[in-house]
Design an enzyme around this catalytic site. Structure first.
Site, PDB file in Angstrom:
ATOM      1  N   ARG A  23       0.746  -1.480   0.032  1.00  0.00           N
ATOM      2  CA  ARG A  23      -0.233  -0.299  -0.010  1.00  0.00           C
ATOM      3  C   ARG A  23       0.672   1.422  -0.226  1.00  0.00           C
ATOM      4  NH1 ARG A  23      -3.123  -3.725  -1.587  1.00  0.00           N
ATOM      5  NH2 ARG A  23      -5.618  -3.826  -0.367  1.00  0.00           N
ATOM      6  N   THR A  24       0.652   2.375  -0.193  1.00  0.00           N
ATOM      7  CA  THR A  24       1.015   3.562  -0.501  1.00  0.00           C
ATOM      8  C   THR A  24       0.838   4.381   0.802  1.00  0.00           C
ATOM      9  OG1 THR A  24       0.461   3.641  -3.062  1.00  0.00           O
ATOM     10  CG2 THR A  24       0.692   6.274  -1.751  1.00  0.00           C
ATOM     11  N   LEU A  25       1.829   3.980   1.706  1.00  0.00           N
ATOM     12  CA  LEU A  25       2.509   4.547   3.070  1.00  0.00           C
ATOM     13  C   LEU A  25       2.215   6.058   3.498  1.00  0.00           C
ATOM     14  CD1 LEU A  25       4.023   1.484   4.467  1.00  0.00           C
ATOM     15  CD2 LEU A  25       1.701   2.123   4.595  1.00  0.00           C
ATOM     16  N   TRP A 130      -4.090   8.955  -2.841  1.00  0.00           N
ATOM     17  CA  TRP A 130      -3.581  10.304  -2.165  1.00  0.00           C
ATOM     18  C   TRP A 130      -3.828  11.750  -2.531  1.00  0.00           C
ATOM     19  CZ3 TRP A 130      -1.010   7.685   2.293  1.00  0.00           C
ATOM     20  CH2 TRP A 130      -1.196   7.849   3.114  1.00  0.00           C
TER      21      TRP A 130
END
Length: 246
Positions: A23-25, A130
């Protein structure tokens, strides 16, 4: 190979299964505030063209306001690659809608509702896009302006902003907005907000685009800069009088 032994291929598959999906953290290349404002004939939107790699202003020609179909403008702050993914989703949506050839086309309200669902769906998968998005447009003489957050929060208003603009630009727009603004007056308000953001937001750069949408279509300006003044006394020693500062 002996019975019960695991091949290297099996170990590789097992490792992938154990590690799970990624996942994009945190975002990598990001854009800062987008501002939107209704005026007498339509909607006007503004954003700078900076793309920050962490705290480094790495890219200086990132277009963050795009037309969507015939009636809508979309502006984005946040992760640039996620914005590109959203544009791909919307391209597919507009093409699918066009294929019906029924004389109707998606308006800004439909695009806004679609993006609400997309952002909330991705949030529920713990893999959010995001971005904070500003959606504006005009269809059948009706002006529309709304905002969508990273986790699907959304609202409509006469003026909206993302990022630092929520804190620094909205008070200015609240004080100076009125329903009968001309395009020139709306641009003047936005430029005042952009100047405040340029002084106070480290991710902002002095290279902007202003875009408008009316019943006649979309116009996006060429990039331009604002005249600045850095001689304010508060800028000379910004930590003066700040208790506990270095």
């Amino acid at each position: 190979m002996e019975w019960g032994a695991v091949s290297s291929e099996g170990k590789e598959v097992s490792t992938i299964l154990e590690s799970g999906s990624q996942r994009t953290l945190s975002p990598y290349v990001t854009g800062t505030s987008v501002l939107g404002l209704k005026y007498k004939d339509g909607v006007v939107m503004a954003a700078d063209m900076g793309g920050s790699y962490g705290s480094t202003l790495r890219y200086k020609s990132v277009e963050r306001i795009k037309p969507i179909g015939k009636h809508t403008l979309l502006g984005a702050s946040g992760e640039i690659s996620d914005f590109q993914e959203i544009l791909r989703y919307l391209d597919e949506l507009i093409i699918y809608d066009h294929m019906w050839d029924d004389g109707n086309s998606l308006g800004p309200k439909e695009v806004h509702n679609y993006l609400n669902r997309v952002m909330y769906n991705r949030r529920n998968k713990f893999n959010p896009l995001w971005n904070s998005l500003v959606v504006g447009g005009v269809k059948n003489g009706q002006k529309y302006l709304g905002m969508v957050g990273m986790i699907g929060t959304h609202y409509e208003d006469n003026h909206v902003a993302t990022g630092f603009g929520n804190h620094l630009a909205r008070p200015i727009m609240r004080a100076e907005w009125r329903e009968d603004l001309t395009f020139e007056e709306a641009v003047k308000i936005l430029e005042k907000c952009l100047l405040v953001l340029l002084y106070r937001d480290r991710s902002a750069i002095n290279k902007f685009q202003i875009s408008k949408i009316t019943d006649e279509g979309v116009t996006i300006s060429e990039p331009y800069a604002l005249k600045t003044f850095w001689g304010f006394s508060a800028f000379q020693n910004p930590t003066k009088g700040a208790e506990g500062s270095w």
